[in-house]
Design a protein around this motif. Structure first.
Motif, PDB file in Angstrom:
ATOM      1  N   LEU A   1       0.864  -1.174   0.000  1.00 26.98           N
ATOM      2  CA  LEU A   1       0.000   0.000   0.000  1.00 26.98           C
ATOM      3  C   LEU A   1       0.899   1.222   0.000  1.00 26.98           C
ATOM      4  O   LEU A   1       1.706   1.405   0.914  1.00 26.98           O
ATOM      5  CB  LEU A   1      -0.924  -0.004   1.220  1.00 26.98           C
ATOM      6  N   ILE A   2       0.787   2.042  -1.037  1.00 28.39           N
ATOM      7  CA  ILE A   2       1.696   3.178  -1.183  1.00 28.39           C
ATOM      8  C   ILE A   2       0.901   4.479  -1.192  1.00 28.39           C
ATOM      9  O   ILE A   2      -0.293   4.510  -1.507  1.00 28.39           O
ATOM     10  CB  ILE A   2       2.547   3.074  -2.465  1.00 28.39           C
ATOM     11  N   GLU A   3       1.575   5.568  -0.827  1.00 29.23           N
ATOM     12  CA  GLU A   3       0.958   6.887  -0.909  1.00 29.23           C
ATOM     13  C   GLU A   3       0.791   7.276  -2.375  1.00 29.23           C
ATOM     14  O   GLU A   3       1.484   6.749  -3.255  1.00 29.23           O
ATOM     15  CB  GLU A   3       1.843   7.911  -0.191  1.00 29.23           C
ATOM     16  N   VAL A   4      -0.141   8.187  -2.635  1.00 27.42           N
ATOM     17  CA  VAL A   4      -0.328   8.684  -4.002  1.00 27.42           C
ATOM     18  C   VAL A   4       0.998   9.283  -4.479  1.00 27.42           C
ATOM     19  O   VAL A   4       1.583  10.132  -3.788  1.00 27.42           O
ATOM     20  CB  VAL A   4      -1.450   9.732  -4.058  1.00 27.42           C
ATOM     21  N   PRO A   5       1.514   8.837  -5.635  1.00 30.30           N
ATOM     22  CA  PRO A   5       2.835   9.314  -6.092  1.00 30.30           C
ATOM     23  C   PRO A   5       2.864  10.817  -6.360  1.00 30.30           C
ATOM     24  O   PRO A   5       1.850  11.423  -6.714  1.00 30.30           O
ATOM     25  CB  PRO A   5       3.066   8.520  -7.384  1.00 30.30           C
ATOM     26  N   MET A   6       4.048  11.381  -6.196  1.00 32.80           N
ATOM     27  CA  MET A   6       4.267  12.816  -6.412  1.00 32.80           C
ATOM     28  C   MET A   6       5.367  12.968  -7.459  1.00 32.80           C
ATOM     29  O   MET A   6       6.392  12.283  -7.402  1.00 32.80           O
ATOM     30  CB  MET A   6       4.690  13.470  -5.097  1.00 32.80           C
ATOM     31  N   GLN A   7       5.142  13.840  -8.440  1.00 36.15           N
ATOM     32  CA  GLN A   7       6.123  14.003  -9.504  1.00 36.15           C
ATOM     33  C   GLN A   7       7.390  14.661  -8.989  1.00 36.15           C
ATOM     34  O   GLN A   7       7.331  15.634  -8.225  1.00 36.15           O
ATOM     35  CB  GLN A   7       5.548  14.821 -10.650  1.00 36.15           C
ATOM     36  N   GLN A   8       8.519  14.112  -9.407  1.00 40.27           N
ATOM     37  CA  GLN A   8       9.808  14.680  -9.036  1.00 40.27           C
ATOM     38  C   GLN A   8       9.951  16.067  -9.645  1.00 40.27           C
ATOM     39  O   GLN A   8       9.703  16.285 -10.819  1.00 40.27           O
ATOM     40  CB  GLN A   8      10.942  13.785  -9.560  1.00 40.27           C
TER      41      GLN A   8
ATOM     42  N   PHE B   1      -7.487   0.409  -4.266  1.00 43.38           N
ATOM     43  CA  PHE B   1      -7.261   1.628  -3.489  1.00 43.38           C
ATOM     44  C   PHE B   1      -7.825   1.431  -2.086  1.00 43.38           C
ATOM     45  O   PHE B   1      -8.755   0.640  -1.874  1.00 43.38           O
ATOM     46  CB  PHE B   1      -7.935   2.832  -4.160  1.00 43.38           C
ATOM     47  N   GLU B   2      -7.265   2.136  -1.128  1.00 39.03           N
ATOM     48  CA  GLU B   2      -7.732   2.089   0.254  1.00 39.03           C
ATOM     49  C   GLU B   2      -7.901   3.517   0.753  1.00 39.03           C
ATOM     50  O   GLU B   2      -7.066   4.392   0.475  1.00 39.03           O
ATOM     51  CB  GLU B   2      -6.726   1.354   1.149  1.00 39.03           C
TER      52      GLU B   2
ATOM     53  N   ASP C   1      -7.693   5.563   3.919  1.00 42.58           N
ATOM     54  CA  ASP C   1      -7.239   5.615   5.306  1.00 42.58           C
ATOM     55  C   ASP C   1      -7.287   7.089   5.716  1.00 42.58           C
ATOM     56  O   ASP C   1      -8.168   7.813   5.300  1.00 42.58           O
ATOM     57  CB  ASP C   1      -5.826   5.031   5.401  1.00 42.58           C
ATOM     58  N   VAL C   2      -6.377   7.527   6.540  1.00 40.72           N
ATOM     59  CA  VAL C   2      -6.281   8.965   6.832  1.00 40.72           C
ATOM     60  C   VAL C   2      -6.039   9.707   5.518  1.00 40.72           C
ATOM     61  O   VAL C   2      -6.568  10.793   5.289  1.00 40.72           O
ATOM     62  CB  VAL C   2      -5.143   9.242   7.839  1.00 40.72           C
ATOM     63  N   VAL C   3      -5.223   9.093   4.661  1.00 39.72           N
ATOM     64  CA  VAL C   3      -5.025   9.587   3.298  1.00 39.72           C
ATOM     65  C   VAL C   3      -5.343   8.445   2.338  1.00 39.72           C
ATOM     66  O   VAL C   3      -5.390   7.283   2.738  1.00 39.72           O
ATOM     67  CB  VAL C   3      -3.573  10.083   3.071  1.00 39.72           C
ATOM     68  N   ARG C   4      -5.563   8.772   1.084  1.00 39.85           N
ATOM     69  CA  ARG C   4      -5.836   7.749   0.072  1.00 39.85           C
ATOM     70  C   ARG C   4      -4.563   6.980  -0.234  1.00 39.85           C
ATOM     71  O   ARG C   4      -3.498   7.571  -0.453  1.00 39.85           O
ATOM     72  CB  ARG C   4      -6.375   8.400  -1.203  1.00 39.85           C
ATOM     73  N   LEU C   5      -4.663   5.661  -0.235  1.00 36.88           N
ATOM     74  CA  LEU C   5      -3.516   4.805  -0.535  1.00 36.88           C
ATOM     75  C   LEU C   5      -3.794   3.978  -1.788  1.00 36.88           C
ATOM     76  O   LEU C   5      -4.946   3.658  -2.090  1.00 36.88           O
ATOM     77  CB  LEU C   5      -3.227   3.869   0.644  1.00 36.88           C
ATOM     78  N   VAL C   6      -2.736   3.658  -2.492  1.00 34.90           N
ATOM     79  CA  VAL C   6      -2.827   2.859  -3.720  1.00 34.90           C
ATOM     80  C   VAL C   6      -2.286   1.462  -3.433  1.00 34.90           C
ATOM     81  O   VAL C   6      -1.182   1.315  -2.900  1.00 34.90           O
ATOM     82  CB  VAL C   6      -2.018   3.511  -4.856  1.00 34.90           C
ATOM     83  N   ARG C   7      -3.051   0.453  -3.778  1.00 30.42           N
ATOM     84  CA  ARG C   7      -2.614  -0.933  -3.586  1.00 30.42           C
ATOM     85  C   ARG C   7      -1.966  -1.431  -4.879  1.00 30.42           C
ATOM     86  O   ARG C   7      -2.571  -1.348  -5.949  1.00 30.42           O
ATOM     87  CB  ARG C   7      -3.802  -1.823  -3.213  1.00 30.42           C
ATOM     88  N   ILE C   8      -0.736  -1.921  -4.773  1.00 31.29           N
ATOM     89  CA  ILE C   8      -0.037  -2.473  -5.936  1.00 31.29           C
ATOM     90  C   ILE C   8       0.381  -3.909  -5.640  1.00 31.29           C
ATOM     91  O   ILE C   8       0.583  -4.284  -4.485  1.00 31.29           O
ATOM     92  CB  ILE C   8       1.197  -1.627  -6.329  1.00 31.29           C
ATOM     93  N   ARG C   9       0.483  -4.692  -6.684  1.00 30.70           N
ATOM     94  CA  ARG C   9       0.869  -6.097  -6.535  1.00 30.70           C
ATOM     95  C   ARG C   9       2.303  -6.214  -6.031  1.00 30.70           C
ATOM     96  O   ARG C   9       3.207  -5.562  -6.551  1.00 30.70           O
ATOM     97  CB  ARG C   9       0.735  -6.830  -7.880  1.00 30.70           C
ATOM     98  N   LYS C  10       2.496  -7.046  -5.009  1.00 30.99           N
ATOM     99  CA  LYS C  10       3.850  -7.320  -4.519  1.00 30.99           C
ATOM    100  C   LYS C  10       4.509  -8.324  -5.468  1.00 30.99           C
ATOM    101  O   LYS C  10       3.924  -9.377  -5.773  1.00 30.99           O
ATOM    102  CB  LYS C  10       3.802  -7.894  -3.105  1.00 30.99           C
ATOM    103  N   PRO C  11       5.711  -8.058  -5.944  1.00 25.13           N
ATOM    104  CA  PRO C  11       6.357  -8.988  -6.872  1.00 25.13           C
ATOM    105  C   PRO C  11       6.844 -10.246  -6.160  1.00 25.13           C
ATOM    106  O   PRO C  11       7.024 -10.255  -4.935  1.00 25.13           O
ATOM    107  CB  PRO C  11       7.539  -8.175  -7.411  1.00 25.13           C
ATOM    108  N   LEU C  12       7.044 -11.292  -6.924  1.00 26.75           N
ATOM    109  CA  LEU C  12       7.714 -12.472  -6.397  1.00 26.75           C
ATOM    110  C   LEU C  12       9.196 -12.142  -6.226  1.00 26.75           C
ATOM    111  O   LEU C  12       9.733 -11.274  -6.928  1.00 26.75           O
ATOM    112  CB  LEU C  12       7.537 -13.654  -7.342  1.00 26.75           C
ATOM    113  N   PRO C  13       9.893 -12.835  -5.308  1.00 28.24           N
ATOM    114  CA  PRO C  13      11.316 -12.520  -5.091  1.00 28.24           C
ATOM    115  C   PRO C  13      12.153 -12.557  -6.368  1.00 28.24           C
ATOM    116  O   PRO C  13      13.032 -11.712  -6.561  1.00 28.24           O
ATOM    117  CB  PRO C  13      11.759 -13.599  -4.092  1.00 28.24           C
ATOM    118  N   ASP C  14      11.861 -13.530  -7.267  1.00 27.11           N
ATOM    119  CA  ASP C  14      12.686 -13.630  -8.479  1.00 27.11           C
ATOM    120  C   ASP C  14      12.296 -12.605  -9.544  1.00 27.11           C
ATOM    121  O   ASP C  14      12.892 -12.553 -10.618  1.00 27.11           O
ATOM    122  CB  ASP C  14      12.651 -15.046  -9.056  1.00 27.11           C
ATOM    123  N   GLU C  15      11.274 -11.774  -9.261  1.00 21.45           N
ATOM    124  CA  GLU C  15      10.894 -10.710 -10.190  1.00 21.45           C
ATOM    125  C   GLU C  15      11.584  -9.389  -9.843  1.00 21.45           C
ATOM    126  O   GLU C  15      11.427  -8.399 -10.550  1.00 21.45           O
ATOM    127  CB  GLU C  15       9.370 -10.518 -10.175  1.00 21.45           C
ATOM    128  N   ILE C  16      12.332  -9.368  -8.739  1.00 25.41           N
ATOM    129  CA  ILE C  16      13.095  -8.186  -8.349  1.00 25.41           C
ATOM    130  C   ILE C  16      14.505  -8.326  -8.895  1.00 25.41           C
ATOM    131  O   ILE C  16      15.150  -9.355  -8.733  1.00 25.41           O
ATOM    132  CB  ILE C  16      13.116  -8.026  -6.822  1.00 25.41           C
TER     133      ILE C  16
END
Length: 217
Positions: A38-45, A80-81, A83-98
């Motif tokens: 679960l990650i925060e909404v991304p912010m552009q660099q 999406f979730e 919470d106190v702030v909106r969170l984005v749910r992304i798929r966790k990779p398998l270890p061999d996909e990193i």
């Protein structure tokens, strides 16, 4: 191996728009479970603008481990979730996909599918796709089909699955770029501009089945 809670993630988003695909965003892991981050909404660099993500959108992510080594993996938005702030749910990779090597091959597959399009002047045509992914698709445009960049199209896509069933996916798309081919035809790059989560999920399902077919060959 996996990034931890509060770890900073650097994100690039799959897009048929080359400028958009090269933008980098920053986020932070707020929580994790067996299948997801679960990650925060991304912010552009650089300008701190928040980036709205959509269900099924494909992401290329990198992060630094404790030893200072950068790791990469590809994933996609699964929900999406609130919470106190909106969170984005992304798929966790398998270890061999990193990987320690950057791999920008998003979940986009080559496929020749029938796509019915309706232009803004209500003219209609049937074209064939060249590739397709969760964020858009590329189509072959015959000389008699008048399509221009930035044009909005209403689309109906015929999607066959491995079990023999066929789905129809309805969406609106914007023509991002048109490339001239030596054959005289054109290749139009389209991004989804309006598509429901359920319709996008049909496309994602097809892409995963097609990728599985490639791996089994």
């Amino acid at each position: 191996m996996f990034p931890k809670i509060n770890e900073v993630l650097y994100i690039q988003i799959a897009s048929t728009d080359e400028k958009e695909e090269h933008k980098e965003y920053k986020s932070r892991i707020a929580d994790t479970d067996d299948d997801s981050f679960l990650i925060e909404v991304p912010m552009q660099q650089g300008n701190s603008r928040l980036k709205r993500l959509f269900f099924g959108e494909e992401l290329s992510i990198s992060y630094m481990n404790e030893s200072g080594v950068r790791h990469y993996f590809n994933t996609y938005v699964t929900g999406f979730e609130e919470d106190v702030v909106r969170l984005v749910r992304i798929r966790k990779p398998l270890p061999d996909e990193i990987s320690k090597i950057q791999r920008r091959s998003f979940l986009r597959v080559h496929a020749s599918l029938e796509l019915a399009i309706q232009c803004e002047d209500l003219t209609r045509a049937v074209v064939l796709t060249e590739d397709i992914g969760g964020g858009g698709l590329s189509v072959y445009i015959e000389p008699d089909v008048k399509v221009q960049e930035e044009q909005k199209l209403k689309c109906w896509l015929l999607v066959p699955y491995r079990n023999g069933s066929i789905d129809h996916v309805q969406f609106e798309a914007e023509v991002v770029r048109i490339k001239k081919l030596e054959s005289g035809r054109e290749l139009g790059m389209l991004k989804f501009s309006q598509i429901t989560d359920s319709e996008r999920q049909k496309v994602i399902k097809f892409c995963f089945e097609r990728q599985l077919d490639y791996r089994m060959k």
